[in-house]
Scaffold this motif. Sequence first.
Motif, PDB file in Angstrom:
ATOM      1  N   PHE A  65       0.841  -1.199   0.000  1.00 15.82           N
ATOM      2  CA  PHE A  65       0.000   0.000   0.000  1.00 15.82           C
ATOM      3  C   PHE A  65       0.876   1.249   0.000  1.00 15.82           C
ATOM      4  N   THR A  66       0.368   2.302  -0.627  1.00 16.63           N
ATOM      5  CA  THR A  66       1.064   3.590  -0.633  1.00 16.63           C
ATOM      6  C   THR A  66       0.074   4.702  -0.341  1.00 16.63           C
ATOM      7  N   ILE A  67       0.376   5.498   0.660  1.00 16.97           N
ATOM      8  CA  ILE A  67      -0.446   6.668   0.969  1.00 16.97           C
ATOM      9  C   ILE A  67       0.208   7.898   0.349  1.00 16.97           C
ATOM     10  N   SER A  68      -0.620   8.770  -0.200  1.00 17.71           N
ATOM     11  CA  SER A  68      -0.112  10.002  -0.787  1.00 17.71           C
ATOM     12  C   SER A  68      -1.191  11.068  -0.671  1.00 17.71           C
ATOM     13  N   ARG A  69      -0.827  12.298  -1.004  1.00 15.54           N
ATOM     14  CA  ARG A  69      -1.820  13.366  -0.932  1.00 15.54           C
ATOM     15  C   ARG A  69      -1.525  14.428  -1.974  1.00 15.54           C
ATOM     16  N   ASP A  70      -2.577  15.128  -2.330  1.00 18.58           N
ATOM     17  CA  ASP A  70      -2.490  16.286  -3.221  1.00 18.58           C
ATOM     18  C   ASP A  70      -3.154  17.431  -2.482  1.00 18.58           C
ATOM     19  N   ASN A  71      -2.353  18.279  -1.886  1.00 20.51           N
ATOM     20  CA  ASN A  71      -2.921  19.356  -1.066  1.00 20.51           C
ATOM     21  C   ASN A  71      -3.657  20.398  -1.896  1.00 20.51           C
TER      22      ASN A  71
END
Length: 121
Positions: A65-71
Amino acid sequence: QVQLVESGGGLVQAGGSLRLSCAASGRTYAMGWFRQAPGKERDFVATISSSSDSTYYADSVKGRFTISRDNAKNTVYLQMNSLKPEDTATYYCAARVGRKGSYYSSDYSYWGQGTQVTVSS
């Protein structure tokens, strides 16, 4: 008040992939993903700091799994690969006031409604 809306859950065969999204209103927070299978407690999956400079994973999902974000979009993602039947659960995103993520569900003030992930064998 922060509102969190998850999407992207569904039914997938073992070995497949899904990407969950969590759209947040309001300011940028540290975020986490948790999951809860029927009859079990809610477990930590992954967390990401408000600036994306740190991420942490549960051992059971590390490497898959990979967590990421686009603020700019106020959205957090959980890319789930090599899914296993034991990943079947309702997945919740959560937001906490502060910069750093946390393993502990009690550190999070805001929760989404959850999205179901079912992995068939």
